[in-house]
Design an enzyme around this catalytic site. Structure first.
Site, PDB file in Angstrom:
ATOM      1  N   ASP A 255      20.385  -3.775  10.478  1.00  0.00           N
ATOM      2  CA  ASP A 255      18.879  -4.179   9.949  1.00  0.00           C
ATOM      3  C   ASP A 255      18.031  -2.968   9.531  1.00  0.00           C
ATOM      4  O   ASP A 255      18.542  -1.926   9.740  1.00  0.00           O
ATOM      5  CB  ASP A 255      18.364  -4.928  11.155  1.00  0.00           C
ATOM      6  CG  ASP A 255      18.655  -4.602  12.328  1.00  0.00           C
ATOM      7  OD1 ASP A 255      18.614  -3.169  12.723  1.00  0.00           O
ATOM      8  OD2 ASP A 255      19.060  -5.093  13.498  1.00  0.00           O
TER       9      ASP A 255
ATOM     10  N   ASN B  80      15.657 -11.294  24.592  1.00  0.00           N
ATOM     11  CA  ASN B  80      15.471 -12.562  24.026  1.00  0.00           C
ATOM     12  C   ASN B  80      17.048 -13.228  23.494  1.00  0.00           C
ATOM     13  O   ASN B  80      16.861 -14.227  22.989  1.00  0.00           O
ATOM     14  CB  ASN B  80      14.425 -12.654  23.258  1.00  0.00           C
ATOM     15  CG  ASN B  80      14.574 -12.061  21.764  1.00  0.00           C
ATOM     16  OD1 ASN B  80      15.517 -11.267  21.603  1.00  0.00           O
ATOM     17  ND2 ASN B  80      13.710 -12.193  20.867  1.00  0.00           N
TER      18      ASN B  80
ATOM     19  N   HIS C  35      18.654 -11.748  21.043  1.00  0.00           N
ATOM     20  CA  HIS C  35      18.779 -11.334  19.652  1.00  0.00           C
ATOM     21  C   HIS C  35      20.127 -10.351  19.308  1.00  0.00           C
ATOM     22  O   HIS C  35      20.339  -9.698  19.998  1.00  0.00           O
ATOM     23  CB  HIS C  35      17.443 -11.025  18.626  1.00  0.00           C
ATOM     24  CG  HIS C  35      17.184  -9.577  19.164  1.00  0.00           C
ATOM     25  ND1 HIS C  35      15.864  -9.501  19.679  1.00  0.00           N
ATOM     26  CD2 HIS C  35      17.658  -8.481  19.018  1.00  0.00           C
ATOM     27  CE1 HIS C  35      15.619  -8.125  19.763  1.00  0.00           C
ATOM     28  NE2 HIS C  35      16.940  -7.405  19.547  1.00  0.00           N
TER      29      HIS C  35
ATOM     30  N   GLU D  85      16.389 -13.411  15.527  1.00  0.00           N
ATOM     31  CA  GLU D  85      15.634 -13.858  16.614  1.00  0.00           C
ATOM     32  C   GLU D  85      16.139 -15.361  17.054  1.00  0.00           C
ATOM     33  O   GLU D  85      16.581 -15.958  16.169  1.00  0.00           O
ATOM     34  CB  GLU D  85      14.170 -13.850  16.236  1.00  0.00           C
ATOM     35  CG  GLU D  85      13.658 -12.296  15.967  1.00  0.00           C
ATOM     36  CD  GLU D  85      13.578 -11.409  17.102  1.00  0.00           C
ATOM     37  OE1 GLU D  85      13.950 -11.681  18.082  1.00  0.00           O
ATOM     38  OE2 GLU D  85      12.853 -10.380  17.005  1.00  0.00           O
TER      39      GLU D  85
END
Length: 263
Positions: A69, A141, A143, A148
């Site tokens: 990313d 979380n 990801h 996400e």
């Protein structure tokens, strides 16, 4: 999925590096093609790969690397861009040439232009013959990359809004939360799944809940990490703290002992 649980983060790094090297031997057809993750989790793994290169076990001098990313709107010369981060933490460590480092392009005059560049990134991975081994961390979380919660499990490289928690977690690298970009370009979960082998490393109790959801929870876009359950060759390496919420621990330990003959 193979789940390996060891005592310390240092041991996790060594086991994860071995899984990467085994994957390169199994899936590579020439010069290594690595999928590269940033963050604190893989740093020890990269150090172990550097040691393996020094011992002559692997050569990254002609390797190609594809980052997971990059931030949108952050110049690739910015200290906190993932291009510069990977140059510092991977290229300068394992000996991968900067010319072999590929990072999504998060800059453009329009959203459409950035989207086109994202699609071209997927094509560049295919043109390289695909990723042999994708190195992964996992967010608190759940990801993977910057996919996400609510990301499609078949998504491709694209623009994605960063979750508030992700931006807060990354604010320590910037001069305040307001300096953290709100969007990124990330490999999609579908893109990630096309790698020959996935090697995820996680350490620390703050990753325990996400690991439990990814490894033992339902396959769900609510936990993007659960997409590992679909991959035919996924290796998850954990220290005791990160594994603390797993319910099937006894089985993972038994499976890690391997198949023994002559007993």
């Amino acid at each position: 999925m193979e789940v390996l649980i060891v005592d310390t983060p240092e041991e996790a790094a060594a086991f994860a590096a071995s899984a990467v090297l085994d994957g390169l031997r199994a899936y590579g057809t020439g010069n290594p093609v690595l999928g590269l993750a940033t963050g604190s989790s893989p740093l020890g793994l990269y150090a172990e790969l550097a040691a393996a290169a020094q011992r002559g076990e692997v050569d990254f001098s002609a390797a190609r690397g594809f980052a997971l990313d990059e931030y949108v709107g952050l110049d690739d010369t910015h200290e906190q861009s993932y291009r510069q981060t990977l140059i510092r933490e991977v290229c300068n460590v394992i000996g991968l040439p900067e010319s072999g480092l590929n990072v999504p392009n998060g800059n453009g005059e329009t959203v459409a232009q950035i989207a086109e560049q994202a699609a071209a990134y997927d094509e560049a991975i295919k043109a390289a013959g695909g990723v042999d081994v994708q190195i992964l961390g996992i967010g608190a979380n759940g990801h993977l990359g910057f996919n996400e919660p609510a990301s499609s499990l078949r998504s491709r490289t694209r623009i994605k809004r960063l979750a508030s928690q992700t931006r807060e977690d990354n604010a320590r690298f910037f001069d305040g939360l307001d300096q953290v970009p709100t969007h990124c370009v990330t490999q999609g979960l579908g893109t990630v799944q096309e790698a020959g082998r996935l090697v995820l490393i996680a350490t620390g109790s703050h990753k325990a809940e996400a690991i439990a959801a990814a490894v033992e929870g339902p396959l769900s876009a609510s936990c993007p990490g659960s997409v590992l359950q679909l991959h035919p060759d996924a290796v998850v390496v954990l220290d005791e703290a990160a594994a603390s919420r797993l319910k099937n621990r006894a089985y993972y330990d038994d499976a890690a002992a391997g198949l023994q003959f002559g007993i």
